[in-house]
Design an enzyme around this catalytic site. Structure first.
Site, mmCIF file in Angstrom:
data_model
loop_
_atom_site.group_PDB
_atom_site.id
_atom_site.type_symbol
_atom_site.label_atom_id
_atom_site.label_comp_id
_atom_site.label_asym_id
_atom_site.label_seq_id
_atom_site.Cartn_x
_atom_site.Cartn_y
_atom_site.Cartn_z
ATOM 1 N N GLU A 32 0.815 -1.210 0.000
ATOM 2 C CA GLU A 32 0.000 0.000 0.000
ATOM 3 C C GLU A 32 0.850 1.262 0.000
ATOM 4 O O GLU A 32 0.534 2.236 -0.679
ATOM 5 C CB GLU A 32 -0.950 0.012 1.203
ATOM 6 N N TYR A 115 -6.393 6.708 3.924
ATOM 7 C CA TYR A 115 -6.535 5.622 2.952
ATOM 8 C C TYR A 115 -5.785 4.367 3.396
ATOM 9 O O TYR A 115 -6.359 3.268 3.480
ATOM 10 C CB TYR A 115 -6.061 6.051 1.547
ATOM 11 N N ASP A 133 -9.849 5.763 -2.180
ATOM 12 C CA ASP A 133 -8.716 6.294 -2.934
ATOM 13 C C ASP A 133 -9.274 7.013 -4.158
ATOM 14 O O ASP A 133 -10.489 7.171 -4.298
ATOM 15 C CB ASP A 133 -7.760 5.172 -3.336
ATOM 16 N N CYS A 188 -13.693 1.801 -14.956
ATOM 17 C CA CYS A 188 -14.156 3.178 -14.743
ATOM 18 C C CYS A 188 -12.951 4.097 -14.605
ATOM 19 O O CYS A 188 -12.751 4.770 -13.587
ATOM 20 C CB CYS A 188 -15.035 3.236 -13.494
ATOM 21 N N CYS A 195 -17.155 1.644 -20.444
ATOM 22 C CA CYS A 195 -18.499 1.449 -19.892
ATOM 23 C C CYS A 195 -19.186 0.199 -20.435
ATOM 24 O O CYS A 195 -19.997 -0.421 -19.745
ATOM 25 C CB CYS A 195 -19.363 2.675 -20.159
ATOM 26 N N CYS A 198 -18.734 -2.580 -18.145
ATOM 27 C CA CYS A 198 -18.966 -2.304 -16.726
ATOM 28 C C CYS A 198 -20.158 -3.089 -16.171
ATOM 29 O O CYS A 198 -21.251 -3.066 -16.751
ATOM 30 C CB CYS A 198 -19.198 -0.812 -16.514
ATOM 31 N N CYS A 204 -25.792 2.695 -13.329
ATOM 32 C CA CYS A 204 -24.929 3.863 -13.197
ATOM 33 C C CYS A 204 -25.675 5.189 -13.399
ATOM 34 O O CYS A 204 -26.279 5.438 -14.443
ATOM 35 C CB CYS A 204 -23.785 3.765 -14.210
#
Length: 289
Positions: A32, A115, A133, A188, A195, A198, A204
DNA sequence: TAGACGTGGCG
DNA sequence: TCGCCAAGTCT
């Protein structure tokens, strides 16, 4: 939304080294920190090397700062390496060499912010907490709020937004968190979102609104060429590529503007990324005798 | 809270 | 080509 997303994730997640089931909480934490503002492809080889060399916090804490900065290589933002080294020392000394699972305890460690603390709590320990994030902020801005992109970050509001989306079930919430990030990274995306692929297409809000363009304030573009950041990078690169301490002239050679050069050299010393030997030479911290 | 803080790949 | 972008944190 959660079921669709979790199902999509199970079939589409990338096989990243830190996602192996055997990865320790320490491994998650290191990943991370390395991934902050840094692409996956650049992190992967360095992360593997670090896990091999320093499989537990105390092992990292035992080596010099200079060795850590050198091993950080060209991941960028090398102060992260220093902070991670310091955090490892605290974990070894105060937490029995075990990465804390509590968000507030994690937040107290250097280099760990809102985060990263939650990412560790969720990805390493399976907790239910909003992991926000830049990817998640963008996905939520579009899918939930129908905006073209996320506006300026507001930690409190952003986390509250995501909190409301998380399933009650703890395990599902953890999977949903990583799935939101993965969707933002793979589908995304900031530019040219895919899309058609997705899983949230029919739900959406942005799609339903006709995909309006982002209308909010633009993030100021971060220049790099000619900035102190570039000069600091060049200066530090000299030491990373050299075995021992170097003379001032070696550093002077990397940048013509002496005023800027001196300012950057001084800031590196202040940051602890560089040290001056008694002989007046320059070295990575803790590496000269 | 705006700005500082590295680096390199991509469209 | 070059601006934009990549799992933030700190002050």
């Amino acid at each position: 939304m959660d079921a669709l997303l979790i199902d999509w994730y199970s079939h589409n997640k990338r096989d990243l080294p830190w996602r192996q089931p055997a990865t320790s909480a320490w491994g998650v934490l290191v990943s991370e920190i390395m991934l902050q503002q840094t692409p996956v492809a650049r992190v992967a080889p360095i992360w593997l090397e670090w896990m091999d060399r320093w499989p537990v916090p105390s092992k990292l804490a035992a080596v010099s700062q200079g060795e850590v900065v050198r091993a950080w290589g060209k991941l960028g933002y090398p102060r992260r390496a220093l902070r991670l080294h310091e955090a490892a020392g605290v974990i070894a000394k105060d937490h029995n060499d075990i990465v804390p699972s509590d968000v507030d305890t994690l937040l107290a460690l250097p280099g760990i912010g809102a985060y990263t603390a939650r990412a560790v709590a969720v990805f390493a320990y399976g907790q239910r907490a909003p992991v926000v994030d830049t990817n998640v902020r963008r996905v939520v801005a579009r899918a939930v709020h129908g905006a073209g992109d996320a506006g300026p970050a507001s930690n409190t509001r952003d986390m509250a937004d995501v909190e409301k989306l998380l399933p009650v079930d703890v395990a599902d919430a953890a999977t949903m968190s990583i799935a939101l990030m993965e969707l933002g990274a793979l589908i995304c995306t900031a530019k040219n979102p895919r899309c058609v692929d997705c899983p949230l297409l029919t739900d959406c809000a942005w799609q339903k609104a006709g995909r309006p363009e982002y209308a909010g304030p633009l993030k100021p573009v971060q220049r790099f060429a000619g900035t102190d950041r570039q000069v600091r990078g060049l200066l530090l690169d000299v030491l990373r590529d050299t075995d021992g301490p170097v003379e001032r002239a070696r550093l002077d050679a990397v940048w013509a503007d002496s005023a800027q050069r001196d300012r950057c050299l001084d800031s590196l010393l202040v940051d602890g990324l560089m040290e001056q030997t008694p002989q007046g030479l320059f070295a990575l911290p803790g590496e000269h005798s």
